[in-house]
Structure formats: structure tokens, C-alpha cells
Motif scaffolding. Structure first.
Motif, PDB file in Angstrom:
ATOM      1  N   ALA A  65     -14.439   1.769   8.350  1.00  0.00           N
ATOM      2  CA  ALA A  65     -15.204   0.537   8.147  1.00  0.00           C
ATOM      3  C   ALA A  65     -14.361  -0.680   8.465  1.00  0.00           C
ATOM      4  O   ALA A  65     -14.832  -1.656   9.053  1.00  0.00           O
ATOM      5  CB  ALA A  65     -15.709   0.485   6.701  1.00  0.00           C
ATOM      6  N   GLY A  66     -13.064  -0.647   8.090  1.00  0.00           N
ATOM      7  CA  GLY A  66     -12.189  -1.768   8.419  1.00  0.00           C
ATOM      8  C   GLY A  66     -12.058  -1.956   9.922  1.00  0.00           C
ATOM      9  O   GLY A  66     -12.015  -3.080  10.416  1.00  0.00           O
ATOM     10  N   TYR A 117      -9.621   0.371  -4.211  1.00  0.00           N
ATOM     11  CA  TYR A 117     -10.608   1.433  -4.431  1.00  0.00           C
ATOM     12  C   TYR A 117      -9.967   2.818  -4.275  1.00  0.00           C
ATOM     13  O   TYR A 117     -10.248   3.736  -5.051  1.00  0.00           O
ATOM     14  CB  TYR A 117     -11.759   1.259  -3.438  1.00  0.00           C
ATOM     15  CG  TYR A 117     -12.697   2.434  -3.372  1.00  0.00           C
ATOM     16  CD1 TYR A 117     -13.669   2.649  -4.354  1.00  0.00           C
ATOM     17  CD2 TYR A 117     -12.618   3.349  -2.324  1.00  0.00           C
ATOM     18  CE1 TYR A 117     -14.517   3.735  -4.286  1.00  0.00           C
ATOM     19  CE2 TYR A 117     -13.463   4.433  -2.244  1.00  0.00           C
ATOM     20  CZ  TYR A 117     -14.414   4.623  -3.240  1.00  0.00           C
ATOM     21  OH  TYR A 117     -15.260   5.701  -3.166  1.00  0.00           O
ATOM     22  N   ARG A 118      -9.117   2.945  -3.268  1.00  0.00           N
ATOM     23  CA  ARG A 118      -8.445   4.235  -3.076  1.00  0.00           C
ATOM     24  C   ARG A 118      -7.562   4.569  -4.273  1.00  0.00           C
ATOM     25  O   ARG A 118      -7.493   5.726  -4.711  1.00  0.00           O
ATOM     26  CB  ARG A 118      -7.606   4.194  -1.799  1.00  0.00           C
ATOM     27  CG  ARG A 118      -8.436   4.079  -0.526  1.00  0.00           C
ATOM     28  CD  ARG A 118      -7.567   4.280   0.705  1.00  0.00           C
ATOM     29  NE  ARG A 118      -8.336   3.990   1.912  1.00  0.00           N
ATOM     30  CZ  ARG A 118      -8.298   2.830   2.551  1.00  0.00           C
ATOM     31  NH1 ARG A 118      -7.521   1.868   2.109  1.00  0.00           N
ATOM     32  NH2 ARG A 118      -9.023   2.650   3.638  1.00  0.00           N
ATOM     33  N   ILE A 169     -11.448  -7.602   1.894  1.00  0.00           N
ATOM     34  CA  ILE A 169     -12.148  -6.313   1.769  1.00  0.00           C
ATOM     35  C   ILE A 169     -11.161  -5.162   1.909  1.00  0.00           C
ATOM     36  O   ILE A 169     -11.252  -4.154   1.195  1.00  0.00           O
ATOM     37  CB  ILE A 169     -13.266  -6.219   2.826  1.00  0.00           C
ATOM     38  CG1 ILE A 169     -14.384  -7.221   2.500  1.00  0.00           C
ATOM     39  CG2 ILE A 169     -13.838  -4.813   2.901  1.00  0.00           C
ATOM     40  CD1 ILE A 169     -15.443  -7.322   3.571  1.00  0.00           C
ATOM     41  N   ALA A 170     -10.219  -5.317   2.851  1.00  0.00           N
ATOM     42  CA  ALA A 170      -9.214  -4.265   3.019  1.00  0.00           C
ATOM     43  C   ALA A 170      -8.400  -4.085   1.741  1.00  0.00           C
ATOM     44  O   ALA A 170      -8.087  -2.954   1.338  1.00  0.00           O
ATOM     45  CB  ALA A 170      -8.308  -4.604   4.196  1.00  0.00           C
ATOM     46  N   PRO A 194     -13.793   4.190   4.450  1.00  0.00           N
ATOM     47  CA  PRO A 194     -13.284   2.821   4.317  1.00  0.00           C
ATOM     48  C   PRO A 194     -12.379   2.383   5.450  1.00  0.00           C
ATOM     49  O   PRO A 194     -12.497   1.282   5.944  1.00  0.00           O
ATOM     50  CB  PRO A 194     -12.535   2.855   2.976  1.00  0.00           C
ATOM     51  CG  PRO A 194     -13.187   3.953   2.186  1.00  0.00           C
ATOM     52  CD  PRO A 194     -13.574   4.968   3.212  1.00  0.00           C
ATOM     53  N   LYS A 195     -11.450   3.257   5.911  1.00  0.00           N
ATOM     54  CA  LYS A 195     -10.578   2.839   6.999  1.00  0.00           C
ATOM     55  C   LYS A 195     -11.377   2.618   8.275  1.00  0.00           C
ATOM     56  O   LYS A 195     -11.142   1.659   9.011  1.00  0.00           O
ATOM     57  CB  LYS A 195      -9.496   3.897   7.215  1.00  0.00           C
ATOM     58  CG  LYS A 195      -8.496   3.980   6.059  1.00  0.00           C
ATOM     59  CD  LYS A 195      -7.380   4.946   6.372  1.00  0.00           C
ATOM     60  CE  LYS A 195      -6.358   5.004   5.229  1.00  0.00           C
ATOM     61  NZ  LYS A 195      -5.273   5.954   5.503  1.00  0.00           N
ATOM     62  N   SER A 243       0.802  -1.219   0.000  1.00  0.00           N
ATOM     63  CA  SER A 243       0.000   0.000   0.000  1.00  0.00           C
ATOM     64  C   SER A 243       0.834   1.269   0.000  1.00  0.00           C
ATOM     65  O   SER A 243       0.311   2.343   0.247  1.00  0.00           O
ATOM     66  CB  SER A 243      -0.916   0.013   1.240  1.00  0.00           C
ATOM     67  OG  SER A 243      -0.140  -0.038   2.414  1.00  0.00           O
ATOM     68  N   GLU A 257     -10.500  -2.287  -0.682  1.00  0.00           N
ATOM     69  CA  GLU A 257     -10.573  -0.862  -0.333  1.00  0.00           C
ATOM     70  C   GLU A 257      -9.302  -0.125  -0.759  1.00  0.00           C
ATOM     71  O   GLU A 257      -9.365   1.024  -1.196  1.00  0.00           O
ATOM     72  CB  GLU A 257     -10.811  -0.716   1.165  1.00  0.00           C
ATOM     73  CG  GLU A 257     -12.218  -1.114   1.591  1.00  0.00           C
ATOM     74  CD  GLU A 257     -12.387  -1.042   3.089  1.00  0.00           C
ATOM     75  OE1 GLU A 257     -11.364  -0.890   3.786  1.00  0.00           O
ATOM     76  OE2 GLU A 257     -13.535  -1.147   3.551  1.00  0.00           O
ATOM     77  N   ASN A 258      -8.161  -0.790  -0.583  1.00  0.00           N
ATOM     78  CA  ASN A 258      -6.922  -0.167  -1.060  1.00  0.00           C
ATOM     79  C   ASN A 258      -6.957   0.035  -2.575  1.00  0.00           C
ATOM     80  O   ASN A 258      -6.553   1.089  -3.094  1.00  0.00           O
ATOM     81  CB  ASN A 258      -5.726  -1.035  -0.673  1.00  0.00           C
ATOM     82  CG  ASN A 258      -5.468  -1.015   0.817  1.00  0.00           C
ATOM     83  OD1 ASN A 258      -5.813  -0.048   1.492  1.00  0.00           O
ATOM     84  ND2 ASN A 258      -4.867  -2.077   1.339  1.00  0.00           N
ATOM     85  N   GLN A 292     -10.189  11.377   0.643  1.00  0.00           N
ATOM     86  CA  GLN A 292     -10.224   9.920   0.661  1.00  0.00           C
ATOM     87  C   GLN A 292      -9.597   9.379   1.944  1.00  0.00           C
ATOM     88  O   GLN A 292     -10.035   8.374   2.486  1.00  0.00           O
ATOM     89  CB  GLN A 292      -9.479   9.366  -0.552  1.00  0.00           C
ATOM     90  CG  GLN A 292     -10.177   9.666  -1.882  1.00  0.00           C
ATOM     91  CD  GLN A 292      -9.281   9.398  -3.061  1.00  0.00           C
ATOM     92  OE1 GLN A 292      -8.237   8.791  -2.915  1.00  0.00           O
ATOM     93  NE2 GLN A 292      -9.688   9.866  -4.223  1.00  0.00           N
TER      94      GLN A 292
END
Length: 676
Positions: free
Chosen positions: A62-63, A406-407, A399-400, A59-60, A31, A403-404, A54
Motif C-alpha cells: 500500500a505504501g 501497526y506491525r 501513514i507509513a 501495508p508495504k 523501524s 503502519e510500522n 505480516q
């Protein structure tokens, strides 16, 4: 076993956590932000703002709550497995306790029933003595007859070790009684002995002088040695004899040791009367009618042993019988001291004497085995919980990663948006530069048309002038769209006459509407709308022109109406004639004729207004100096398909995007109107 379960739990937890740590380290390397490509300064600033948004996005967070939920799930699973073990173990203990209770109650009931049956036979023997010894003259019973009879009927009294009959003798009758029987009334060796065995009567002392004696005159062969012994000389027997003749019921002594067997026994005593007494006879009447006393001794250990041998499961529990008349000093009648195996059940015994209390205590011989059912079930739940937790952990890790990704995609999207803004800025600049020479072309064409031209030349000039106006209109729309996308669109704040502006717009549209076959083109402004309002008249005019121009399609009418939002909110008390007319149309849809400008059907404007955000907001409370206007453009065209209604406000998109579409247009006007 318990240590093994805990080691298994710790191993599973570590197996779930170590891969998670590896994934975190691997993702931390993955990441790391990639180096950004060089972009202009303004675009770089925009990218930084997007990146900050962002980084502060959900998202973070949510994790984090996913991991918290996973921890809560695992903890709940562990607690559930512990509760399940406790619950199943409780059920196993309850079933074990119920089994012990049933077995103990069954033995107590059988012992009590057998004792009661034996007691009834002893009572029957007392009645026999009363009938054939005291009721017959001369007596039909002597020692020989009594001994033979009791030996032959001993099977009816399997619980008794011997029976005997003692006669009531007053002191005044003692001398005559001893002469009649040829022996002297003897006293017991000790006051605590009762129906003693293996004792010699000739070695006993004569009974001391008392008011009353109870010498044994008849006895079973097994206890024949107690003949001539005074039962009143024993302390326990004396109390039982006095209580038996006063109550007319069988009474029991406290437990004592039988000399021959060294077992614990009790004596049951019945009074023998010389006549039938009524059930409610007084104690005095019973004492007066007493002729003697019939006693039977019971070997309690032998009695309980016979009972246990009759039961197939006698080896699974340990039975103890106690005399609990004195609760502080219970007397053991049967059983030995046993180790505590965890469960104890106490069953009450009723041997017919209300003054004496007896209990049966039951225990399992062995301690309960490990509750394997509870252990296996709880371990199964624990393993399932850990497996599901492991799956969830893998899912959260996935999911994490998404999300990465996604970012990263959002970063690329920000770059694309920045590029789009740059394109819009370029387009706005170019459009503005194109419009300047185009205005010069239109001016020259206008001047050319003012000169002397023949018909063909004038037609050419007018066509060029009209095409130029269309082109400048298109350039203006593209410029407005570019300003909107770049965020550079500004609105004026000046007073203007709303009614005059609407009249002007409809006047400009009248020629085009007549060409399309529109029968009526009308405007209505509510009386509650102020004459002069403050706003941006140019942009307001642009919106009305776009909406009216979009309505000029087919025959019928176009009706523009303006009301205050407060008028529409008060739909229950409508005073405006146009609003009232629309409400009547909604209420009466059965008529085939329509009370509209052109007689053609129109949409339900009240239903169209239900989801308007403007009608449901509360800005009027926050800004009381502002007014809200609701402008409705109503037409009788073919309408717009439901699937196309959402996309017609997208730039450069039309309801019918085919090349053979019936209606023209660039698809920018409605998008600009929506943004304005």
C-alpha cells in the motif's frame, strides 16, 4: 522569465524530496526490530509464522502504490499547468488575432466604401459629359467650363488627383479634329505613362497613324497639361479604354508611379455613350455607341493616409495595400516593408473592377508582450500542485509510521494470541484431568443411589449426581472450546442414522420442554434425505442439543426440520409439504391465525435463508459425492434482539449479560456450534 520559472520548479521539488529522504533514514533507524522476549519453542514458531504473514501483508505494498499515486498526481499537476499555459496563451493569441482581424476589416471596408463613393461621382461626371456635351448642339461644355466645374466639385471626389475627358476620334476624322481644336494629337512619352504630370505637350511627338485615337479635350486644372495627348497611345490605358467601352463599367489600370508625387496611383476609366443603352446591351452595340472616355487618377498612398488619420488607433497596426491581380508578382500600392511581428491578416478589397484584385495586409507594429495571465495561472497551478504533493508526502510518511506501529501492535497481538493459546492448552489439559476424577465421583454416586437409602439421603444423592452431571457437561464444553481455540479439534467420519439420532435428541429434551410449558416438540426429515449419512454423529448431536436447548424458553412449540440444500434452492418448484407450508405463511400474512404446530407466529424461514453462504456456494459441483443438509430449529420464543444476534456466538457472551437475567447458561454452546 522562463529560466526563473524552471529554477522555482526545481527548488520546490528538491524541498519536497529532501525532507522525505530524512524521514526515510530516521524511520529506517526507528523501524529496527526490538529484541524478542524469550518464549517457549512452539510459541516462538507461531510468532515467526505471524511475522512472515505480516511481512507479506498489504501495508508495504500500500505504501508503494501511495507513492506511485503521489508521483502520478505531481506529474499530472505539472502537465495540467503546461496545458493551462498553452490554453490561456492560445486564448490570448486568439483575442489578439480577432482584434487585428476586426481592425483590418474595418479599414478595408472604409477604404472600399470611400472608393466606391468616389467612383459613383466619376460615373456621374461621365453622364454629365454625355448629356451636356454630346446631347446638346452646340455643346454646353468647353475646357474652361469643365475645368471650373471639376475644381468646384473636387470635394465630392476627395480621393482623385484629377479627371479628364478624351474624345473618340477615328483616323478619317483626325485632320478635321486637329483643325477644329488648333493643335495636333500627341502621343505619350512612354507607353507606360498615364496621366503624367509636369510634362510639356509641345515637346511630345505627334501620335502615329492608327485606326482610332482618344485625345484629351477636357481636363481638371490639376492635369491640364495632358490636353491633346492620345490616351490610346499608352499600353495600359488602351487596354482599359477598350475594356471600359465593351463592358459599360468602370475599369482600373494596374498601379503606376505618378511623376509629380512619386506615389503609386491607378486610373479609373468610364466610357461615355451618346445614348442610353439597355443593361443587356451587347459589346458591339456599346462600342458603336461610344463617344469618349472619362478617366480619373487616384493617389493610393494619400487615399490610405487620409483614411488612417480618421481612426484613433491608426498607430497600433501597419497597413499595406497590394494589387494581387497577378498572384505570383503582387504590386505594392501602399506601405513599406515591415518586420514580422507574428500575426498577419489579409482583407480583400473590391474597387468595382472584377478583373483586378486588391488586398489589404495588416500587422501589429510591435511584437506581442509576454502572456503574463497564462504564466501566472500556470505557475499558480504548479505551486498548488507542489504544495499539495508536499502535504500528501507528509501524509504518506505519517501513514507509513502508523503502519510500522501497526506491525508492532500485530507482533504484540501475536504474542498475546500465543499466550492465549498457551492458556487454552493449559485449560484443556486441566479440564481433562478434572473430568477423570469427576467421572469417578459420578460413578460412586450412582452406586450409592443403588443402595438402601431413606428419602432424605436419596434426595441428597440424586441432587449431587445431577450437579455432577451438570459440572461434567460444563467441563466438556470448556474442553471443546479449548480444543477449538488451540486448533486440536478433530471430526470423525463414520456412517450413522440421522433420523434415529434426531429422535434420541428430542426424547432427551422432552422432559425439560414439558417443564417449560412447550406444547409440542417435533422433528421432520425430508424424504429426499438418505437413511444413512457419513459424518461425525457426536458433534452433529452436540449442535442439535445446543440449538434445541437454546429454544426451550417459553410456551409454543419447537420444530426441527431437515432438508437437502437443493430442495431450498429450487424454491420456485417446491414439492416438500413443510417447505410449501412455510412459503404459504409468507405469502399470506393477513390472517390473524397461523397454520403452525402450536398456532403461534414464527419467523419467515425463507427470508432467513437468503444470506446463507451454504446455499450460495458451489461445492456440490466440485464434490458431487457430498450432500448438504439444512437443519432448521424453529421455536416460538421471545426472540433475540437484533443488536445481540451478532454477539451470542461469542464465547462466554449471552444476549442478556445482566446478573438478573431470566435465562441461564454459560454462553459456550452456541460458540461451539458455530465453530463445528
Amino acid at each position: 522569465m522562463v529560466k526563473g520559472c524552471w529554477l522555482l520548479l526545481v527548488g520546490l521539488v528538491l524541498s519536497c524530496q529532501i525532507p522525505g529522504v530524512r524521514l526515510k533514514l530516521w524511520r529506517s533507524r526507528e523501524s529496527e526490530p526490538a529484541p524478542l522476549q524469550p518464549v517457549p519453542q512452539k510459541l516462538q514458531l507461531l510468532l515467526q509464522q505471524k511475522h512472515q504473514q505480516q511481512a507479506q501483508g498489504p501495508p508495504k505494498g500500500a505504501g508503494k502504490w501511495r507513492k506511485k499515486l503521489l508521483i502520478i498526481f505531481v506529474v499530472m499537476g505539472i502537465l495540467t499547468s503546461i496545458w493551462l499555459f498553452w490554453h490561456l496563451n492560445q486564448k490570448i493569441n486568439l483575442r489578439r488575432e480577432e482584434t487585428l482581424t476586426n481592425m483590418c476589416d474595418e479599414r478595408a471596408r472604409m477604404l472600399q466604401d470611400q472608393f466606391n463613393v468616389s467612383m459613383n461621382h466619376v460615373h456621374a461626371l461621365a453622364l454629365l459629359v454625355s448629356t451636356f456635351h454630346h446631347g446638346k448642339h452646340p455643346s454646353a461644355i468647353d475646357q474652361k467650363t469643365f475645368g471650373e466645374y471639376t475644381e468646384r466639385t473636387a470635394f465630392e471626389r476627395p480621393l482623385t488627383s484629377g479627371v479628364a475627358y478624351a474624345l473618340k476620334v477615328l483616323h478619317s476624322e483626325r485632320e478635321q479634329f486637329e483643325k477644329q481644336h488648333g493643335w495636333t494629337i500627341k502621343k505619350m512619352e512612354t507607353e507606360d505613362q498615364t496621366l503624367v504630370q509636369d510634362c510639356l505637350t509641345e515637346n511630345l511627338d505627334p501620335a502615329p497613324v492608327k485606326d482610332e485615337y482618344a485625345p484629351v479635350i477636357f481636363s481638371q486644372e490639376t492635369v491640364s497639361h495632358i490636353v491633346s495627348i492620345d490616351m490610346m497611345s499608352g499600353k495600359e490605358d488602351r487596354e482599359n479604354i477598350l475594356r471600359a467601352r465593351a463592358t459599360g463599367k468602370g475599369v482600373l489600370t494596374s498601379p503606376f508611379k505618378l511623376l509629380k508625387s512619386n506615389h503609386v496611383g491607378v486610373v479609373l476609366t468610364f466610357a461615355v455613350y451618346n445614348k442610353d443603352l439597355p443593361p443587356d446591351a451587347t459589346p458591339e452595340l456599346r462600342i458603336e455607341a461610344t463617344m469618349g472616355y472619362l478617366g480619373a487618377s487616384y493617389d493610393v498612398p494619400s487615399l490610405v493616409e487620409k483614411l488612417l488619420h480618421q481612426l484613433a488607433s491608426n498607430q497600433t497596426i501597419v497597413v499595406n495595400v497590394y494589387d494581387t491581380t497577378n498572384s505570383s508578382a503582387s504590386i505594392s500600392m501602399y506601405g513599406t516593408d515591415v518586420t514580422d511581428t507574428g500575426l498577419l491578416h489579409v482583407s480583400s478589397l473590391d474597387f468595382g473592377d472584377p478583373l483586378r484584385k486588391h488586398e489589404m495586409h495588416c500587422r501589429f507594429k510591435q511584437k506581442p508582450p509576454l502572456p503574463w495571465t497564462a504564466i501566472n495561472a500556470s505557475l499558480g497551478v504548479l505551486v498548488i500542485t507542489l504544495l499539495v504533493g508536499h502535504i500528501f508526502h507528509a501524509a504518506i510518511s505519517r501513514i507509513a509510521k502508523v503502519e510500522n506501529d501497526y506491525r508492532e501492535m500485530m507482533e504484540l497481538k501475536a504474542r498475546a494470541e500465543a499466550a492465549d493459546i498457551a492458556k487454552s492448552q493449559f485449560l484443556a489439559t486441566v479440564s481433562h484431568e478434572i473430568r477423570t476424577p469427576m467421572n469417578g465421583v459420578l460413578g460412586m454416586l450412582k452406586m450409592l443411589m443403588d443402595t438402601d437409602l431413606d428419602a432424605v439421603q436419596r434426595d441428597y444423592a440424586e441432587t449431587a449426581h445431577a450437579s455432577g452431571k451438570d459440572l461434567i457437561s460444563l467441563i466438556n464444553e470448556v474442553l471443546d472450546q479449548a480444543k477449538i481455540e488451540s486448533g486440536r479439534l478433530e471430526l470423525e467420519d463414520v456412517p450413522f442414522d440421522l433420523r434415529s439420532l434426531l429422535d434420541n435428541v428430542l426424547s432427551l429434551s422432552s422432559d425439560k420442554s414439558n417443564d417449560k410449558g412447550i406444547e409440542k416438540l417435533a422433528v421432520y426429515v425430508s424424504d429426499r434425505v438418505p437413511e444413512v449419512v457419513v459424518g461425525d454423529p457426536g458433534r452433529f448431536r452436540q449442535i442439535i442439543i445446543n440449538l434445541v436447548g437454546n429454544s426451550i424458553k417459553d410456551k409454543g412449540h419447537i420444530f426441527v426440520s431437515v432438508h437437502l440444500v437443493d430442495e431450498v434452492k429450487g424454491a420456485c418448484d417446491v414439492g416438500d409439504k413443510v417447505l410449501q407450508q412455510g412459503l404459504n405463511l409468507v405469502q399470506d400474512m393477513s390472517s390473524k391465525t397461523y397454520n403452525t404446530l402450536s398456532g403461534f407466529p414464527v419467523v419467515d424461514r425463507w427470508r432467513s435463508w437468503e444470506n446463507f453462504k451454504t446455499l450460495n456456494s458451489k461445492d456440490a459441483v466440485e464434490y458431487p459425492e457430498k450432500i448438504k443438509l439444512l437443519v432448521t430449529v424453529e421455536d416460538t420464543g421471545v426472540g433475540i434482539h437484533l443488536g445481540a444476534q451478532d454477539r451470542i456466538f461469542t464465547p462466554f457472551v449471552q444476549a442478556d449479560s445482566s446478573t438478573s437475567r431470566h435465562y441461564g447458561g454459560t454462553g459456550i454452546g452456541l460458540s461451539i456450534s458455530k465453530h463445528l
